[in-house]
Design an enzyme around this catalytic site. Sequence first.
Site, PDB file in Angstrom:
ATOM      1  N   GLU A  89      -6.211   1.720   8.410  1.00  0.00           N
ATOM      2  CA  GLU A  89      -5.912   0.614   8.006  1.00  0.00           C
ATOM      3  C   GLU A  89      -4.340  -0.447   8.257  1.00  0.00           C
ATOM      4  O   GLU A  89      -3.438   0.065   8.220  1.00  0.00           O
ATOM      5  CB  GLU A  89      -6.014   0.366   6.186  1.00  0.00           C
ATOM      6  CG  GLU A  89      -7.349   0.988   5.949  1.00  0.00           C
ATOM      7  CD  GLU A  89      -7.831   1.116   4.448  1.00  0.00           C
ATOM      8  OE1 GLU A  89      -8.939   0.954   4.334  1.00  0.00           O
ATOM      9  OE2 GLU A  89      -7.494   1.319   3.460  1.00  0.00           O
ATOM     10  N   CYS A 334      -0.424  -1.416  -2.242  1.00  0.00           N
ATOM     11  CA  CYS A 334       0.412   0.298  -2.172  1.00  0.00           C
ATOM     12  C   CYS A 334      -0.196   1.650  -2.085  1.00  0.00           C
ATOM     13  O   CYS A 334      -0.373   1.475  -3.838  1.00  0.00           O
ATOM     14  CB  CYS A 334       1.748   0.046  -2.681  1.00  0.00           C
ATOM     15  SG  CYS A 334       2.753  -0.673  -1.792  1.00  0.00           S
TER      16      CYS A 334
END
Length: 344
Positions: A89, A334
């Site tokens: 990703e 994150c």
Amino acid sequence: MTDILSLTLAECKELAVSLGEKAFRGEQMYRWMQKGAPIEEWNNVPASFRAKIQENCEYRLPKIARKLVSKLDGTVKYLMEMNDGEKIESVFMKYEHGNTVCVSCQAGCRMGCTFCASTLRGRTRNLTASEILGQIAVIGRDTGEKVGGIVMMGIGEPFDNYDNAMKFLRLVSSPDGLNIGLRHISVSTCGVVPGILRLAEEGLPVTLSLSLHSADNERRSRLMPINKKYPIEEVLSACRTYFEKTGRRVSFEYTLIAGENDSAEDAKRLSVVLKKYMGKNPLHVNLILLNSVDETGYSAPQREMANRFKEQLLSLGVNATIRRKLGSDINASCGQLILGENEA
Ligand code: SAH
């Protein structure tokens, strides 16, 4: 097979000549690749030359397998597929100071941090420099926007794939190519000390980010297994060396996890160790509220608690901010990047 997306402009020209073409054909292919264009679209390059390239070379341009656009802030999360089917990703983010891409450098991760989704299934393989560069080229093409900065904060540990990470930094900052300034690139590590010390010698003025997350060895080892190999004293001494050799301010990532590392005592301990090992050198602490990952069982503290933690650091003379969270409706934050099957 030559990995053409990992070539410099000069090397593309050499390749063209070695395949019996004029050097300018090499420049044409280089330009198309930097724009993330598939070979079928290289319309000023003769079909015969394209056929030769396809026979003799490999073009490791990732493909967009899926993308999710945040309704909150325009963040775009991409699921990218490599030529061998491996998926990773990447994230496109809009900040006031410009567009930033968060790239992955490995398929999966073997660092084992207990709060991070990217490591849940281990590491499959390293990405090549071209596959890291390709993420930015493809995103630039898809968004039609200029990318001004990069964070190596996606899936993987850059210093567990050191040579490819360095090659990527040199390629992406080349004035011939995407020309992204090294000063606008952050390299984030969980604390692989030999990598930090090697980077200090590379002469690349990137920003080093250290994922610290706790100033207590026992706690940090529990959260981040790498700490058993390179404990806090060693990793912070390496950060100090990094600053002394490069003059670049080090940035510390500190993800706040409720009941683990978010107390007043934790803030005090953090300020003490940073002062002890970094002295009066400039530094910055980036506080991140934990993003939830179902499998881990951890939770984020209340925003108020995070503010208090920040205020306390400031009052102890430590420069700290809370990182604005982007893409939270699409799991693009994150630690939420995984091999690509977690999308709603
Ligand atoms: N391996 C490198 C690059 C990954 S960067 C590193 O560890 O630095 C990703 C950043 O997000 C790191 O600071 C990581 O510790 C942090 N992170 C991981 N999981 C998180 C989560 N669930 N919530 C918030 N931050 C997380």
